[in-house]
Scaffold this motif. Structure first.
Motif, PDB file in Angstrom:
ATOM      1  N   GLY A 137       1.011  -1.260  -0.028  1.00 41.22           N
ATOM      2  CA  GLY A 137       0.073   0.024  -0.076  1.00 41.22           C
ATOM      3  C   GLY A 137       0.726   1.107   0.030  1.00 41.22           C
ATOM      4  O   GLY A 137       2.018   1.192  -0.370  1.00 41.22           O
ATOM      5  N   CYS A 138       0.256   2.464   0.317  1.00 43.13           N
ATOM      6  CA  CYS A 138       1.017   3.619   0.530  1.00 43.13           C
ATOM      7  C   CYS A 138       0.315   4.363   1.501  1.00 43.13           C
ATOM      8  O   CYS A 138      -0.986   3.940   1.969  1.00 43.13           O
ATOM      9  N   ARG A 140      -2.154   7.345   3.428  1.00 40.53           N
ATOM     10  CA  ARG A 140      -3.275   8.247   3.324  1.00 40.53           C
ATOM     11  C   ARG A 140      -2.756   9.650   2.800  1.00 40.53           C
ATOM     12  O   ARG A 140      -1.764  10.118   3.546  1.00 40.53           O
ATOM     13  N   TYR A 171      -0.089  -2.672   8.365  1.00 40.45           N
ATOM     14  CA  TYR A 171      -1.492  -2.412   7.720  1.00 40.45           C
ATOM     15  C   TYR A 171      -1.806  -3.469   6.577  1.00 40.45           C
ATOM     16  O   TYR A 171      -2.694  -3.316   5.784  1.00 40.45           O
ATOM     17  N   CYS A 172      -1.166  -4.634   6.828  1.00 40.11           N
ATOM     18  CA  CYS A 172      -1.367  -5.658   5.857  1.00 40.11           C
ATOM     19  C   CYS A 172      -2.612  -6.485   5.897  1.00 40.11           C
ATOM     20  O   CYS A 172      -2.905  -6.500   4.655  1.00 40.11           O
ATOM     21  N   ASN A 175      -4.473  -3.556   3.609  1.00 41.56           N
ATOM     22  CA  ASN A 175      -4.010  -3.376   2.625  1.00 41.56           C
ATOM     23  C   ASN A 175      -3.870  -4.513   1.439  1.00 41.56           C
ATOM     24  O   ASN A 175      -4.189  -4.400   0.221  1.00 41.56           O
ATOM     25  N   ALA A 179      -5.809  -4.831  -2.133  1.00 41.84           N
ATOM     26  CA  ALA A 179      -4.922  -5.152  -3.398  1.00 41.84           C
ATOM     27  C   ALA A 179      -5.673  -6.285  -3.879  1.00 41.84           C
ATOM     28  O   ALA A 179      -5.861  -6.609  -4.967  1.00 41.84           O
ATOM     29  N   GLU A 211       7.408  -5.576  -3.262  1.00 43.67           N
ATOM     30  CA  GLU A 211       6.299  -4.730  -3.441  1.00 43.67           C
ATOM     31  C   GLU A 211       5.967  -4.490  -4.974  1.00 43.67           C
ATOM     32  O   GLU A 211       4.749  -4.256  -5.204  1.00 43.67           O
ATOM     33  N   ASN A 215       2.017  -4.814  -4.669  1.00 45.58           N
ATOM     34  CA  ASN A 215       1.402  -3.509  -4.304  1.00 45.58           C
ATOM     35  C   ASN A 215       0.663  -2.938  -5.474  1.00 45.58           C
ATOM     36  O   ASN A 215       1.628  -2.413  -6.370  1.00 45.58           O
ATOM     37  N   ARG A 242      -5.975   5.250  -5.073  1.00 41.70           N
ATOM     38  CA  ARG A 242      -6.146   6.016  -3.790  1.00 41.70           C
ATOM     39  C   ARG A 242      -7.329   6.204  -3.317  1.00 41.70           C
ATOM     40  O   ARG A 242      -7.747   5.972  -2.089  1.00 41.70           O
ATOM     41  N   LYS A 245      -9.145   2.966  -2.297  1.00 45.36           N
ATOM     42  CA  LYS A 245      -8.484   2.547  -0.893  1.00 45.36           C
ATOM     43  C   LYS A 245      -9.231   3.375   0.216  1.00 45.36           C
ATOM     44  O   LYS A 245      -9.676   3.041   1.174  1.00 45.36           O
TER      45      LYS A 245
END
Length: 248
Positions: A137-138, A140, A171-172, A175, A179, A211, A215, A242, A245
């Motif tokens: 992820g990335c 917020r 945050y797996c 995330n 994904a 990743e 990701n 984004r 998500k």
């Protein structure tokens, strides 16, 4: 010699990292004092410096207690200095920095916050990315915009594939679920999530190569058509992901 890495769980889901070598020990981010000081004492290590990635409390709140206990110097971004604990050294992207005898690249990774930096240790093949590039992820976008974060992820994605990405949170679960929702046929993603669930590998750190394979925010070309964005730019696809998500 590459530096030794110790990954520490702090608070509810934060990661902090200790790096140790012949020249001493440094800490990247300071979410919670007790687990960090306990680990230092157990290993018989002092602490020479704390490197701060950004100003959010869950990354800096333990700095005063740790400094009082260890006398460590505090290093952080010059542009964020007004929101960080008092800094002994202010650093800027593209300016030279040496930590534990190793040249370190300071990378602007604004997006989650403006002034967020990552610390890349090329000789040890590690990058401390905190809340920019994260496991699957990335971060917020609290202060920056999608274009800013996409530029930051592009800079990080240009690092060598073997670089260990040391992100700021576990945050797996969230995330990974997101994904899968946008990349359901990704065998590498299924394998990674299974390995994490079975505790055969950690959520983080993970290599940049991992990743890139799992990701969604680094898989824009593979996901563009499925999102109905065939003619869109990479930044536009990132912005859509984004937003998805955030609403997931």
């Amino acid at each position: 010699m590459p530096l030794d890495l110790v990954t520490l769980r702090c608070l509810k889901d934060n990661y902090a990292y200790l790096l140790h070598g012949e020249a001493g020990t440094v800490l990247i981010d300071a979410p919670e004092a007790m687990p960090i000081l306990t680990e230092l004492n157990a290993r018989g290590w002092g602490l020479d410096a704390i490197l701060l990635t950004h100003h959010h409390d869950d990354h800096i709140q333990a700095v005063p207690e740790i400094v009082a206990a260890t006398g460590a110097r505090v290093i952080g971004a010059d542009t964020d200095a007004h929101r960080l604990p008092p800094l002994d050294l202010r650093v800027r992207p593209h300016e030279p920095l040496e930590v534990l005898g190793e040249a370190v690249e300071v990378i602007d990774v604004s997006g989650h916050t403006v002034g967020h930096v990552a610390f890349h240790f090329p000789d040890s093949r590690m990058a401390f990315t905190a809340d920019s590039l994260m496991a699957m992820g990335c971060g917020r976008l609290f202060e920056g915009d999608p274009a800013m974060m996409w530029d930051s992820l592009t800079r990080l994605n240009a690092l060598p594939g073997g670089t260990l990405i040391c992100s700021g949170h576990d945050y797996c679960s969230g995330n990974g679920a997101f994904a899968l929702s946008v990349d359901p046929d990704n065998a590498a993603l299924h394998d990674r999530l299974a390995a994490i669930q079975e505790a055969r590998e950690p959520c983080a750190p993970a290599t940049l190569e991992q990743e890139r394979a799992t990701n969604p925010f680094l898989r824009i070309p593979e996901l563009r058509d499925g999102l109905g964005l065939a003619g869109a730019s990479d930044a536009e696809v990132f912005a859509r992901l984004r937003r998805m998500k955030d609403e997931f």
